[in-house]
Design a protein around this motif. Structure first.
Motif, PDB file in Angstrom:
ATOM      1  N   SER A  34       0.805  -1.219   0.000  1.00 27.12           N
ATOM      2  CA  SER A  34       0.000   0.000   0.000  1.00 27.12           C
ATOM      3  C   SER A  34       0.838   1.268   0.000  1.00 27.12           C
ATOM      4  O   SER A  34       0.396   2.308  -0.500  1.00 27.12           O
ATOM      5  CB  SER A  34      -0.932   0.005   1.219  1.00 27.12           C
ATOM      6  OG  SER A  34      -0.190  -0.092   2.421  1.00 27.12           O
ATOM      7  N   GLY A 100       1.910   4.522 -13.179  1.00 32.03           N
ATOM      8  CA  GLY A 100       1.680   3.549 -12.122  1.00 32.03           C
ATOM      9  C   GLY A 100       2.525   2.300 -12.277  1.00 32.03           C
ATOM     10  O   GLY A 100       3.089   1.797 -11.297  1.00 32.03           O
ATOM     11  N   SER A 106       0.383   3.433  -5.744  1.00 35.98           N
ATOM     12  CA  SER A 106      -0.982   3.900  -5.951  1.00 35.98           C
ATOM     13  C   SER A 106      -1.009   5.370  -6.351  1.00 35.98           C
ATOM     14  O   SER A 106       0.003   6.081  -6.273  1.00 35.98           O
ATOM     15  CB  SER A 106      -1.789   3.703  -4.661  1.00 35.98           C
ATOM     16  OG  SER A 106      -1.282   4.538  -3.631  1.00 35.98           O
ATOM     17  N   THR A 107      -2.185   5.846  -6.736  1.00 36.49           N
ATOM     18  CA  THR A 107      -2.327   7.235  -7.176  1.00 36.49           C
ATOM     19  C   THR A 107      -1.929   8.228  -6.087  1.00 36.49           C
ATOM     20  O   THR A 107      -1.196   9.188  -6.345  1.00 36.49           O
ATOM     21  CB  THR A 107      -3.775   7.502  -7.603  1.00 36.49           C
ATOM     22  OG1 THR A 107      -4.119   6.665  -8.707  1.00 36.49           O
ATOM     23  CG2 THR A 107      -3.969   8.961  -8.007  1.00 36.49           C
ATOM     24  N   MET A 238      -7.876   6.808 -10.761  1.00 34.84           N
ATOM     25  CA  MET A 238      -7.404   5.742  -9.884  1.00 34.84           C
ATOM     26  C   MET A 238      -6.676   4.630 -10.631  1.00 34.84           C
ATOM     27  O   MET A 238      -6.365   3.589 -10.047  1.00 34.84           O
ATOM     28  CB  MET A 238      -8.587   5.137  -9.110  1.00 34.84           C
ATOM     29  CG  MET A 238      -9.358   6.137  -8.280  1.00 34.84           C
ATOM     30  SD  MET A 238      -8.296   7.335  -7.442  1.00 34.84           S
ATOM     31  CE  MET A 238      -7.283   6.260  -6.446  1.00 34.84           C
ATOM     32  N   ASP A 241      -3.669   2.625  -9.119  1.00 33.66           N
ATOM     33  CA  ASP A 241      -3.975   1.629  -8.089  1.00 33.66           C
ATOM     34  C   ASP A 241      -3.997   0.224  -8.678  1.00 33.66           C
ATOM     35  O   ASP A 241      -3.622  -0.748  -8.015  1.00 33.66           O
ATOM     36  CB  ASP A 241      -5.341   1.927  -7.453  1.00 33.66           C
ATOM     37  CG  ASP A 241      -5.328   3.177  -6.598  1.00 33.66           C
ATOM     38  OD1 ASP A 241      -4.251   3.791  -6.449  1.00 33.66           O
ATOM     39  OD2 ASP A 241      -6.397   3.555  -6.084  1.00 33.66           O
ATOM     40  N   ARG A 244      -0.240  -0.655 -11.120  1.00 33.40           N
ATOM     41  CA  ARG A 244       1.016  -0.914 -10.410  1.00 33.40           C
ATOM     42  C   ARG A 244       1.309  -2.410 -10.342  1.00 33.40           C
ATOM     43  O   ARG A 244       2.440  -2.817 -10.078  1.00 33.40           O
ATOM     44  CB  ARG A 244       0.970  -0.308  -9.004  1.00 33.40           C
ATOM     45  CG  ARG A 244      -0.065  -0.915  -8.095  1.00 33.40           C
ATOM     46  CD  ARG A 244      -0.399   0.000  -6.916  1.00 33.40           C
ATOM     47  NE  ARG A 244      -1.416  -0.607  -6.060  1.00 33.40           N
ATOM     48  CZ  ARG A 244      -1.168  -1.165  -4.892  1.00 33.40           C
ATOM     49  NH1 ARG A 244       0.078  -1.165  -4.409  1.00 33.40           N
ATOM     50  NH2 ARG A 244      -2.122  -1.702  -4.179  1.00 33.40           N
ATOM     51  N   TRP A 309     -13.528  -2.480  -6.068  1.00 29.96           N
ATOM     52  CA  TRP A 309     -12.478  -1.505  -6.387  1.00 29.96           C
ATOM     53  C   TRP A 309     -12.759  -0.148  -5.755  1.00 29.96           C
ATOM     54  O   TRP A 309     -11.830   0.585  -5.408  1.00 29.96           O
ATOM     55  CB  TRP A 309     -12.298  -1.367  -7.897  1.00 29.96           C
ATOM     56  CG  TRP A 309     -11.297  -2.352  -8.392  1.00 29.96           C
ATOM     57  CD1 TRP A 309     -11.531  -3.546  -8.995  1.00 29.96           C
ATOM     58  CD2 TRP A 309      -9.878  -2.255  -8.262  1.00 29.96           C
ATOM     59  NE1 TRP A 309     -10.348  -4.199  -9.258  1.00 29.96           N
ATOM     60  CE2 TRP A 309      -9.318  -3.434  -8.819  1.00 29.96           C
ATOM     61  CE3 TRP A 309      -9.023  -1.301  -7.721  1.00 29.96           C
ATOM     62  CZ2 TRP A 309      -7.947  -3.655  -8.855  1.00 29.96           C
ATOM     63  CZ3 TRP A 309      -7.654  -1.527  -7.754  1.00 29.96           C
ATOM     64  CH2 TRP A 309      -7.125  -2.683  -8.318  1.00 29.96           C
ATOM     65  N   SER A 313      -9.584   1.041  -3.479  1.00 29.42           N
ATOM     66  CA  SER A 313      -8.884   2.302  -3.738  1.00 29.42           C
ATOM     67  C   SER A 313      -9.101   3.299  -2.608  1.00 29.42           C
ATOM     68  O   SER A 313      -8.204   4.087  -2.280  1.00 29.42           O
ATOM     69  CB  SER A 313      -9.349   2.903  -5.073  1.00 29.42           C
ATOM     70  OG  SER A 313      -8.885   2.137  -6.163  1.00 29.42           O
ATOM     71  N   LEU A 316      -6.587   2.336   0.062  1.00 30.68           N
ATOM     72  CA  LEU A 316      -5.223   2.731  -0.305  1.00 30.68           C
ATOM     73  C   LEU A 316      -5.006   4.224  -0.061  1.00 30.68           C
ATOM     74  O   LEU A 316      -3.967   4.632   0.474  1.00 30.68           O
ATOM     75  CB  LEU A 316      -4.952   2.402  -1.769  1.00 30.68           C
ATOM     76  CG  LEU A 316      -4.773   0.939  -2.159  1.00 30.68           C
ATOM     77  CD1 LEU A 316      -4.575   0.826  -3.669  1.00 30.68           C
ATOM     78  CD2 LEU A 316      -3.596   0.313  -1.428  1.00 30.68           C
ATOM     79  N   ARG A 332      -3.527  -1.868   5.350  1.00 28.60           N
ATOM     80  CA  ARG A 332      -4.631  -1.732   4.402  1.00 28.60           C
ATOM     81  C   ARG A 332      -5.825  -2.590   4.801  1.00 28.60           C
ATOM     82  O   ARG A 332      -6.987  -2.179   4.649  1.00 28.60           O
ATOM     83  CB  ARG A 332      -4.150  -2.120   2.999  1.00 28.60           C
ATOM     84  CG  ARG A 332      -5.224  -1.976   1.912  1.00 28.60           C
ATOM     85  CD  ARG A 332      -4.823  -2.706   0.650  1.00 28.60           C
ATOM     86  NE  ARG A 332      -4.630  -4.130   0.898  1.00 28.60           N
ATOM     87  CZ  ARG A 332      -5.625  -5.025   0.944  1.00 28.60           C
ATOM     88  NH1 ARG A 332      -6.874  -4.636   0.788  1.00 28.60           N
ATOM     89  NH2 ARG A 332      -5.358  -6.304   1.154  1.00 28.60           N
TER      90      ARG A 332
END
Length: 463
Positions: A34, A100, A106-107, A238, A241, A244, A309, A313, A316, A332
């Protein structure tokens, strides 16, 4: 050099390193990385990520968008609106997705070195966390209402608890479990929805559906394109996320072209035809009422494959914000449980029913973030040198300023343009305005400071 270039060395170190390092690696894997870059050995095939991306854009939301287009536009105009909106979204999605996969974060974590700084990234994280947690509750409420209407043997709050618990359990277990869930729910949704759609379209000739006038009030091409772009802009933001976990930038391009294009065209245009055939924009009601059992399964698979999702997200983004603002790393998994329980409880008592309008209002703040990240990462490139150097260690740079005022100015200007300028597409206007202003001002500041400052990060004022 990309992170993939340094992968084998890191993998060997993880296998042969001391027990403490192995334990740390195991904890990172359990936490789905995370706050750290996803290592090469934890990356997935492009197909496993593509299925989940397709699941995001082939949802009931896309059905609703297509139905609204079909109710107010001719089929040809709807095709143009979906094409223009999809192309613009794909450009944003690919650019963010490649960042990513290169950085493996993550974003909200990427935002630290992509224009916002540490505390600026926490602001981004809170926006994303709040928005997606809200949408998780709203979607769960839709699921509960639909299941109550279809099954009828349990109250809405009970269905909300069941739906929220299932989605939370899937999200807690992380990316791999979510991938297997998508393998099951995406084909099931397509088959079941296709069955229902075929039944609805029976008795209508292709000529009537493809060339007939819109059955409802006429919608302009600009309005239709705005609807398409605005419906998925938060999902585009996003993208890191998800990407990656990709192995190479080309995977991002393939999955975006496949997932977004097929999702927008296959689901969107099918819903356009439904809007023409049923002469209503309530395509969700059409699909779910076609059969009790069939409608129940369609609704369950549609909500599950996108709402996991939303929750994932949101968790995260929350982990990043807590790490920055409190200085404490939280897992997380427990964060997912807390957000999932809160969203489930709110949807069970019906609070989220009146939340949609507020979420759409704060949604104007999301598009400028995408423009700023893209401008910094690809044009200004102030932190690309330290990020590239960090690839050799597999860890992120530990020095970054708290705030970068330029990003806050560009964020405000982008949001203002998106909300106030009527011409064009508001979401895209916001992205372009924030991108153009940050790229121009960032390059000017870079030239003013001279060559070395262009690749040397600002000193960390917090240490």
């Amino acid at each position: 050099m990309t992170r993939a270039d340094a992968g084998p060395g890191r993998a060997a170190t993880a296998r042969t390193g001391p027990p403490r390092a192995v334990d740390a690696a195991g904890k990172e894997a359990l936490d789905d990385y995370s706050l750290t870059p996803v290592p090469d050995e934890a990356r997935h095939s492009w197909f496993s990520v593509a299925v989940q991306r397709f699941g995001q854009v082939s949802s009931f939301q896309q059905f609703m968008v297509g139905a609204v287009l079909g109710y107010g536009m001719t089929f040809t105009d709807a095709v143009i609106a979906i094409t223009v909106g999809s192309v613009m979204l794909e450009v944003v999605t690919i650019l963010l997705g490649v960042a990513g996969v290169r950085e493996g974060v993550s974003t909200s974590v990427l935002a630290r070195w992509s224009g916002f700084g540490r505390k600026g990234s926490a602001a981004v994280g809170m926006l994303v966390a709040f928005s997606l947690a809200g949408w998780f509750g709203v979607q769960n409420g839709v699921f509960a209402q639909g299941m109550h209407d279809l099954a009828g043997w349990a109250p809405e709050w009970a269905w909300a608890v069941v739906g929220g618990a299932v989605v939370t359990a899937v999200s807690v277990h992380g990316f791999t479990t979510m991938a297997w869930t998508a393998y099951l729910t995406v084909p099931a949704f397509l088959v079941l929805a296709g069955w229902s759609v075929a039944d609805t379209l029976a008795g209508h000739t292709p000529a009537d559906l493809l060339t007939g006038p819109p059955p409802g009030p006429v919608m302009s091409l600009a309005e239709g394109t705005t609807l398409v772009a605005g419906a998925f802009i938060l999902g585009a933001l996003m993208t890191p996320d998800m990407t990656r976990f990709n192995r190479r930038p080309s995977d991002v391009v393939k999955q975006t072209l496949l997932g977004v294009t097929l999702g927008e065209y296959l689901i969107g245009l099918t819903a356009v035809l439904l809007g023409h055939a049923a002469r209503t924009a309530d395509v969700v009601g059409i699909v779910t009422s076609s059969s009790g059992v069939l409608g129940t399964l369609i609704l369950a698979t549609a909500i599950l494959k996108i709402n996991d999702w939303n929750l994932y997200s949101s968790a995260l983004a929350t982990v990043n914000s807590v790490d920055v603002l409190v200085g404490r790393r939280v897992g997380r998994r427990p964060v997912t449980l807390v957000i999932g329980a809160a969203g489930t409880a709110l949807s069970a008592v019906g609070v989220t029913d009146d939340f949609t309008g507020f979420l759409e209002t704060i949604g104007v703040l999301a598009p400028p973030v995408a423009g700023i990240i893209i401008a910094e990462y690809y044009v200004v490139r102030r932190y690309r040198a330290v990020l590239d150097a960090a690839h050799r260690t597999g860890a992120l740079p530990d020095r970054v300023p708290d705030w970068l005022p330029l990003s806050l100015i560009c964020w405000a200007v982008g949001a203002f343009v998106g909300a106030q300028v009527d011409a064009g597409i508001p979401a895209i206007n916001a992205v372009v305005a924030a991108f153009a202003l940050y790229a121009t001002a960032g390059r000017a500041l870079r030239a003013r400071r001279g060559g070395p400052a262009a690749t040397t990060p600002l000193p960390d004022r917090t240490t």
